[in-house]
Design a protein around this motif. Sequence first.
Motif, PDB file in Angstrom:
ATOM      1  N   VAL A 174      -2.263   3.447  -3.887  1.00 46.06           N
ATOM      2  CA  VAL A 174      -2.033   2.153  -3.234  1.00 46.06           C
ATOM      3  C   VAL A 174      -0.551   2.065  -2.912  1.00 46.06           C
ATOM      4  N   LEU A 195       2.498   0.019  -1.703  1.00 49.34           N
ATOM      5  CA  LEU A 195       2.990  -1.338  -1.500  1.00 49.34           C
ATOM      6  C   LEU A 195       4.172  -1.278  -0.536  1.00 49.34           C
ATOM      7  N   HIS A 240       5.836  -1.210   7.398  1.00 44.00           N
ATOM      8  CA  HIS A 240       4.399  -1.140   7.102  1.00 44.00           C
ATOM      9  C   HIS A 240       3.651  -0.303   8.136  1.00 44.00           C
ATOM     10  N   GLU A 256      -4.246   3.810   0.658  1.00 42.53           N
ATOM     11  CA  GLU A 256      -4.257   2.572   1.425  1.00 42.53           C
ATOM     12  C   GLU A 256      -2.896   1.903   1.353  1.00 42.53           C
ATOM     13  N   ARG A 257      -2.525   1.199   2.425  1.00 44.81           N
ATOM     14  CA  ARG A 257      -1.269   0.455   2.476  1.00 44.81           C
ATOM     15  C   ARG A 257      -1.551  -1.035   2.327  1.00 44.81           C
ATOM     16  N   ILE A 258      -0.698  -1.708   1.538  1.00 48.10           N
ATOM     17  CA  ILE A 258      -0.799  -3.156   1.412  1.00 48.10           C
ATOM     18  C   ILE A 258       0.600  -3.745   1.585  1.00 48.10           C
ATOM     19  N   CYS A 259       0.772  -4.574   2.591  1.00 47.47           N
ATOM     20  CA  CYS A 259       2.062  -5.204   2.854  1.00 47.47           C
ATOM     21  C   CYS A 259       2.191  -6.431   1.955  1.00 47.47           C
ATOM     22  N   LEU A 318      -0.942 -12.242   4.486  1.00 39.72           N
ATOM     23  CA  LEU A 318      -0.387 -11.342   3.489  1.00 39.72           C
ATOM     24  C   LEU A 318       0.422 -12.112   2.454  1.00 39.72           C
TER      25      LEU A 318
END
Length: 240
Positions: free
Chosen positions: A41, A43, A49, A61-64, A97
């Motif tokens: 993951v 961040l 991003h 997976e990318r999470i902003c 987000l």
Amino acid sequence: MPKVVVDLTQVLPNGENGGAKIMVIELLKQLSLLAPQYHFVLLTSYRAHEELSILDSNNVERICIFDKLPELKRYRKYFTDLFKKIAEQIFPDHDGLLTEAKLDKDNVLKSFNADLLFCPFTEQIFPDSALPRVTIIYDLQHLYYQHFFDETQIFYRDKFFRDACLLSSQIVCISDFVRSAVIKECGAIDQKNIKTIHIAIKDRVANNFLNDKKELFLSKIGLSSNRFLFYPANFWKHKN
């Protein structure tokens, strides 16, 4: 799947992170291939991003978690009550987000059910000391070559370094020299948990041009073989 959270919130656009950014991106590409049984993951912040979408894969997976809103909200305090409604229209609440204002840094890692935190840019954004974490330290220039930095840079570099020593389960250094410097300056972590792992070039500098194609390419951009210098780095003082 075991979950590795990678803090990439410090990644900046283009080459502002220097060679560390290239190394981290290549490393994460290889880790996702070498360890398909792990879920990574990433961040990120709004600044990079989309640029980091090159890392997307089945187990990445990318999470902003930092968007632009926190920076904009700081300006609201300059508005008087007379302009409050206008300010709220210009800087509306954000339901998408996570924002820095909403983000609970103490619990964000728990929300992802992380098994490990990887901090490849040294800075320790998340204070959860119970979670195992691995941190990379590239150098201690701020201690040995202070003339390269101003007072603010020295302060934050030293803070990032001291926090890494306090919070990290393992520290990775990119050379034996850096490792010896970290051992000397950091008394908070057992030296057996400070490892040297050299940066590998791998296949990124491969001779993919045949001689005839090479000469054709160089002539198009006005260069001749062995008559130019390629400098793939920032113009920072420590680059000589």
